[in-house]
Design a protein around this motif. Structure first.
Motif: not given
Length: 169
Positions: A69-72, A74-81, A164-168
């Protein structure tokens, strides 16, 4: 298995383990209280810092569902891999993080791994240098809340991979 032919190979992964218990379904009042606590804990916190704390605590607690959940998110919010990958070894790769993020990660580890018996003064004092008291209280709340979520996820064996990012939100 990889071959050097033009024929693609099929990889067979281990089967997904089913959840032990759909705890939120059977304890909806507790779940709703956790959601309210989560909402209150994140108020005023930088989203990037918030996700780094969530990911790091989930790594320490081996909560695959929360890591997913939190990696997805973070990635969706623009955090780098790169920063997410380095997070499990942040102490060896401090140059990827700000001093404030490092203070939050140190505090996350100290609060999450209480087997040493306490949060060391130097860890707390460093965090207090980087956060105003109200923000520090929110960081501690966020760390505490993700640790609670991790315990539900690990105990009930919630399966990762479906979030899915933002699901909750």
């Amino acid at each position: 298995m990889t071959t050097h032919t033009d024929t693609p190979t099929t990889v067979e992964y281990a089967p997904e383990r089913p959840a032990r218990l759909e705890w939120a379904k059977h304890a909806p009042e507790v779940y709703q209280a956790m959601v309210r606590l989560e909402t209150a804990a994140r108020k005023g916190l930088d989203h990037t810092l918030y996700e780094l704390v969530k990911i790091r605590a989930s790594q320490l607690n081996h909560c695959a569902f929360c890591l997913d959940m939190h990696t997805k998110d973070a990635l969706a919010a623009g955090e780098s891999v790169e920063r997410i990958v380095q997070l499990s070894a942040w102490d060896e790769s401090r140059h990827f993080y700000t001093a404030k993020e490092i203070a939050a990660l140190e505090l996350t580890e100290a609060v999450t791994v209480l087997t040493d018996g306490f949060v060391p003064d130097e860890v707390y004092d460093n965090a207090a240098k980087h956060f105003e008291e109200a923000e520090l209280a929110q960081v501690i709340a966020a760390i505490t809340v993700i640790n609670a979520w991790n315990r539900f996820g690990v105990t009930c064996r919630m399966a990762p991979g479906h979030y899915e990012p933002g699901q909750y939100k």
